[in-house]
Design an enzyme around this catalytic site. Structure first.
Site, PDB file in Angstrom:
ATOM      1  N   GLY A  60     -23.401   5.605  17.590  1.00 48.62           N
ATOM      2  CA  GLY A  60     -22.601   6.535  16.785  1.00 48.62           C
ATOM      3  C   GLY A  60     -21.188   6.678  17.340  1.00 48.62           C
ATOM      4  O   GLY A  60     -20.215   6.797  16.584  1.00 48.62           O
ATOM      5  N   ASP A  61     -21.076   6.656  18.665  1.00 47.96           N
ATOM      6  CA  ASP A  61     -19.743   6.761  19.286  1.00 47.96           C
ATOM      7  C   ASP A  61     -18.919   5.504  19.001  1.00 47.96           C
ATOM      8  O   ASP A  61     -17.704   5.578  18.779  1.00 47.96           O
ATOM      9  CB  ASP A  61     -19.881   6.946  20.798  1.00 47.96           C
ATOM     10  CG  ASP A  61     -20.585   8.250  21.145  1.00 47.96           C
ATOM     11  OD1 ASP A  61     -20.481   9.202  20.346  1.00 47.96           O
ATOM     12  OD2 ASP A  61     -21.240   8.302  22.193  1.00 47.96           O
ATOM     13  N   GLU A 121     -19.060  18.251  21.686  1.00 49.57           N
ATOM     14  CA  GLU A 121     -19.521  18.503  23.059  1.00 49.57           C
ATOM     15  C   GLU A 121     -18.530  19.295  23.907  1.00 49.57           C
ATOM     16  O   GLU A 121     -18.704  19.382  25.121  1.00 49.57           O
ATOM     17  CB  GLU A 121     -19.851  17.170  23.757  1.00 49.57           C
ATOM     18  CG  GLU A 121     -21.140  16.557  23.239  1.00 49.57           C
ATOM     19  CD  GLU A 121     -21.593  15.325  24.011  1.00 49.57           C
ATOM     20  OE1 GLU A 121     -22.781  15.008  23.932  1.00 49.57           O
ATOM     21  OE2 GLU A 121     -20.747  14.678  24.663  1.00 49.57           O
ATOM     22  N   ARG A 163     -26.656  -4.227  24.108  1.00 52.21           N
ATOM     23  CA  ARG A 163     -26.668  -4.142  25.575  1.00 52.21           C
ATOM     24  C   ARG A 163     -26.962  -2.708  26.015  1.00 52.21           C
ATOM     25  O   ARG A 163     -26.752  -1.763  25.245  1.00 52.21           O
ATOM     26  CB  ARG A 163     -25.320  -4.591  26.141  1.00 52.21           C
ATOM     27  CG  ARG A 163     -25.058  -6.054  25.875  1.00 52.21           C
ATOM     28  CD  ARG A 163     -23.982  -6.655  26.750  1.00 52.21           C
ATOM     29  NE  ARG A 163     -23.604  -7.937  26.180  1.00 52.21           N
ATOM     30  CZ  ARG A 163     -22.471  -8.165  25.538  1.00 52.21           C
ATOM     31  NH1 ARG A 163     -21.584  -7.223  25.405  1.00 52.21           N
ATOM     32  NH2 ARG A 163     -22.226  -9.364  25.022  1.00 52.21           N
ATOM     33  N   GLY A 178     -28.150   4.672  10.577  1.00 48.74           N
ATOM     34  CA  GLY A 178     -28.867   3.828  11.530  1.00 48.74           C
ATOM     35  C   GLY A 178     -28.852   2.378  11.079  1.00 48.74           C
ATOM     36  O   GLY A 178     -27.814   1.849  10.663  1.00 48.74           O
ATOM     37  N   ASP A 222     -30.526  -0.970  23.197  1.00 48.46           N
ATOM     38  CA  ASP A 222     -30.250   0.445  23.491  1.00 48.46           C
ATOM     39  C   ASP A 222     -29.286   0.960  22.415  1.00 48.46           C
ATOM     40  O   ASP A 222     -28.155   0.478  22.319  1.00 48.46           O
ATOM     41  CB  ASP A 222     -29.615   0.543  24.889  1.00 48.46           C
ATOM     42  CG  ASP A 222     -29.354   1.972  25.330  1.00 48.46           C
ATOM     43  OD1 ASP A 222     -29.585   2.904  24.540  1.00 48.46           O
ATOM     44  OD2 ASP A 222     -28.891   2.146  26.480  1.00 48.46           O
TER      45      ASP A 222
HETATM   46  O1  RIB Z   1     -23.623   9.539  22.258  1.00 45.41           O
HETATM   47  C1  RIB Z   1     -24.104   9.158  23.519  1.00 45.41           C
HETATM   48  C2  RIB Z   1     -23.604  10.119  24.566  1.00 45.41           C
HETATM   49  O2  RIB Z   1     -24.141  11.391  24.312  1.00 45.41           O
HETATM   50  C3  RIB Z   1     -24.024   9.792  25.979  1.00 45.41           C
HETATM   51  O3  RIB Z   1     -23.100   8.967  26.625  1.00 45.41           O
HETATM   52  C4  RIB Z   1     -24.204  11.156  26.618  1.00 45.41           C
HETATM   53  O4  RIB Z   1     -23.342  11.400  27.679  1.00 45.41           O
HETATM   54  C5  RIB Z   1     -24.022  12.159  25.488  1.00 45.41           C
HETATM   55  O5  RIB Z   1     -22.774  12.714  25.480  1.00 45.41           O
END
Ligand code: RIB
Length: 296
Positions: free
Chosen positions: A242-243, A139, A276, A213, A237
């Site tokens: 993934g983060d 990103e 959450r 997943g 949610d």
């Molecule tokens: O991976 C989820 C994130 O993707 C969100 O927090 C959004 O901001 C995007 O960057």
């Protein structure tokens, strides 16, 4: 010290709940609107910090209230934000997110100041020299990502790339990447299979982890593949799962864990994060993850 450097994005997430994700051209009547701190870079930094990594974050926000708020949100998590730049003209990044009743999401990122994340300067290079890993995502501009990856390689620091969102440009980064983390869509976009990516060119990532997943994940490491099964949870949610996986994996490797143990932690942390709302809402603390690991 298990210092982890994260260079990446920060977004303010505007999240609407709806019965389902609208198809192109369709209008769906939804429910509540909420705002959360997000951005894949910031989310991964928070996931790693909650699990005990000493995180140094590098990114960019605007000179606006959202930027102040996002930085404060990282500081509360114990993350060092001295390396975050303030863009002169661009607004802080934002993301428009729809979350369905099934917990799935659709995300549009409006990058704003994230397009101005700088390449590492002398100070950042010094930080890298003392780090156990560098974690990147898709990103921020490719040129910045590449400069960070090259600086880490020069400092002999392992580079972990979460290729999300994937792009042709990110594929050009792979010679500087030690561990590539993708989901199945991103894997298809980058080359179709772990073996095709890992054995292409002179130097590809030695390890490729693919998240699946609810089915868990699989890892390709030195031409051997092994799987980690999914963990069943009630999904509220899945935004940020993934983060959470990426941050938890990077934190575990920075702490010296073997790959298989690090994957088990990341897999469980990602599952817990879905319970959450908000990208960071369900990310576990060290104590929560240890308790869940002990119960498995
Ligand atoms: O991976 C989820 C994130 O993707 C969100 O927090 C959004 O901001 C995007 O960057």
């Amino acid at each position: 010290m298990n210092t982890l450097v994260v260079a990446g994005s920060l977004n303010l997430d505007l999240v609407g709940r709806a019965p389902r994700i609208p198809a192109p051209g369709e209008t769906v009547l939804g429910g509540s609107l909420a705002r959360f701190h997000g951005g894949k870079g910031g989310n991964q930094a928070v996931a790693a910090a909650r699990l005990g990594a000493a995180v140094r974050f590098f990114g960019a926000v605007g000179r606006d209230a959202a930027g102040d708020e996002l930085l404060a949100g990282l500081v509360v998590e114990g993350i060092d934000v001295a390396g975050v730049a303030r863009a002169e003209a661009a607004a802080t990044g934002a993301a428009l997110i729809t979350v369905s009743d099934a917990g799935e999401n659709a995300i549009t990122v409006l990058p704003g100041a994230n397009l101005e994340v700088p390449a590492p300067g002398d100070g950042a290079r010094a930080v890298l020299r003392g780090a156990r890993g560098l974690l990147l995502q898709g990103e921020i501009p490719l040129a910045a990502n590449r400069a960070w990856a090259e600086a880490a390689r020069a400092a002999r620091v392992p580079v972990l790339l979460n290729a999300a969102p994937a792009s042709a440009g990110l594929a050009a980064l792979l010679p500087w990447v030690d561990l590539l983390l993708v989901n199945e869509t991103e894997l298809a976009q980058l080359g179709g299979s772990e073996a095709a990516i890992g054995t292409a060119g002179e130097r590809g990532p030695a390890t490729i982890v693919t998240t699946l997943g609810a089915r868990g994940c699989r890892a390709w490491h030195r031409e051997r593949t092994f799987a980690v099964p999914g963990v069943a949870v009630h999904v509220v949610d899945s935004t940020g799962a993934g983060d959470t996986f990426a941050g938890a994996l990077a934190a575990a490797l920075a702490a010296g864990r073997e790959l298989s143990a690090a994957l088990a932690e990341a897999n469980l942390a990602a599952a817990l994060s879905c319970r959450r709302a908000g990208a960071r809402g369900g990310m576990p603390t060290r104590a929560e993850l240890d308790a869940a690991l002990a119960a498995t």
